[in-house]
Design a protein around this motif. Structure first.
Motif, short mmCIF file in Angstrom:
data_model
loop_
_atom_site.label_atom_id
_atom_site.label_comp_id
_atom_site.label_asym_id
_atom_site.label_seq_id
_atom_site.Cartn_x
_atom_site.Cartn_y
_atom_site.Cartn_z
N GLY A 21 -15.04 61.43 30.62
CA GLY A 21 -14.09 60.42 30.87
C GLY A 21 -12.99 61.57 31.89
O GLY A 21 -13.25 62.58 31.76
N ALA A 22 -11.64 61.10 32.07
CA ALA A 22 -10.31 61.59 32.50
C ALA A 22 -9.51 62.68 31.76
O ALA A 22 -9.43 63.39 32.61
CB ALA A 22 -10.02 60.11 32.84
N ASP A 23 -9.64 62.69 30.50
CA ASP A 23 -9.08 63.34 29.69
C ASP A 23 -9.81 64.64 29.44
O ASP A 23 -9.74 65.51 28.76
CB ASP A 23 -9.31 62.63 28.51
N PHE A 24 -10.61 64.72 29.81
CA PHE A 24 -11.63 65.64 29.81
C PHE A 24 -11.28 67.47 30.03
O PHE A 24 -10.81 67.34 30.96
CB PHE A 24 -13.18 65.90 30.75
N GLU A 25 -10.99 68.00 29.43
CA GLU A 25 -10.40 69.58 29.67
C GLU A 25 -11.09 70.59 30.03
O GLU A 25 -11.15 71.27 30.49
CB GLU A 25 -9.92 69.84 28.15
N GLY A 26 -12.49 70.65 30.30
CA GLY A 26 -13.48 71.55 30.64
C GLY A 26 -13.46 71.60 32.35
O GLY A 26 -12.70 70.81 32.82
N ASP A 27 -14.78 72.29 33.19
CA ASP A 27 -14.41 72.27 34.02
C ASP A 27 -15.81 71.50 34.78
O ASP A 27 -17.04 71.01 33.79
CB ASP A 27 -14.14 73.22 35.15
N GLU A 28 -15.90 71.45 36.18
CA GLU A 28 -17.32 70.83 36.40
C GLU A 28 -18.72 71.51 35.92
O GLU A 28 -19.55 70.78 36.97
CB GLU A 28 -17.36 71.10 38.05
#
Length: 225
Positions: free
Chosen positions: A180-187
């Motif tokens: 989701g767009a709110d995810f705060e982690g990285d790729e």
């Protein structure tokens, strides 16, 4: 029988498409502009639409937006425009494919068949890859008849890739689709989950493999039909 909508204000193009599609066994419904197509959609079940961009009353972009809002079937946009900005706009309003005029009728047929296969797979509750069955309703995976329960994010990632075999997904796309767009982690989260999926299936089956596309992302390849 598959019902295909052809929306184009050029009568010659409509005649060509009707002849080509009917010869392949499709039922074809014609519309001379976007408004006519919009009305037709309320009366007929349509499985795929071939839509010209430049039409009077309601253009192809507007019609595509309406289809995406109220219906669930693939759209191919036809246009004389081949500029990147026009293609970007087409995909932004929800088209599934984009074909520039003039085009070969056979190429359109190839694209139609590919989209119909893809939509049938995406909308199915079960995705079958050889002896592997991914049940999107129960969130279960069966390998050679044996049940394999995956953590939710791993399951969703596998189902996403398996729904579109051979399609390359960027890491950013997969983050948006799964976390989701709110995810705060990285790729790197995607890399970790892909690694876990590969480990889980490495000694179980050889129906598919998840390939790394260097510098881009991942794709699932079916190795057994």
């Amino acid at each position: 029988m598959i019902h295909i909508l052809v929306a184009d204000d050029d009568a010659h193009i409509r005649e060509l498409l009707v002849h080509t599609l009917q010869a392949e066994g499709y039922a074809v419904f014609e519309a001379a502009d976007g408004k006519e197509a919009s009305i037709l959609l309320t009366k007929q079940q349509i499985h795929l639409a071939v839509v010209d961009v430049m039409m009077p009353n309601m253009d192809g972009w507007q019609l595509c937006e309406e289809i995406r809002k109220y219906y669930d079937f693939p759209v191919i946009l036809l246009t004389a425009k081949d500029q990147l900005a026009d293609k970007e706009r087409g995909f932004s309003v929800g088209t599934d494919d984009y074909l520039t005029k003039p085009f070969e009728p056979k190429e359109l047929l190839f694209r139609i068949k590919a989209l119909l296969r893809r939509y049938q797979m995406v909308n199915a509750e079960k995705i079958t890859l050889g002896e592997t069955v991914i049940d999107r309703k129960s969130y279960e995976v069966h390998c050679n008849g044996k049940l394999l329960m995956l953590p939710m994010k791993e399951f969703e990632l596998l189902a996403q890739l398996a729904s579109y075999p051979e399609r390359i997904f960027t890491r950013e796309e997969l983050i948006q689709l799964i976390w989701g767009a709110d995810f705060e982690g990285d790729e790197r989260t995607v890399d970790v989950h892909i690694k876990r999926l590969r480990e889980r299936f490495s000694n179980r089956i050889d129906d598919f493999s998840i390939k790394t596309v260097r510098g881009v992302g991942y794709k699932l390849e079916v190795t057994k039909k």
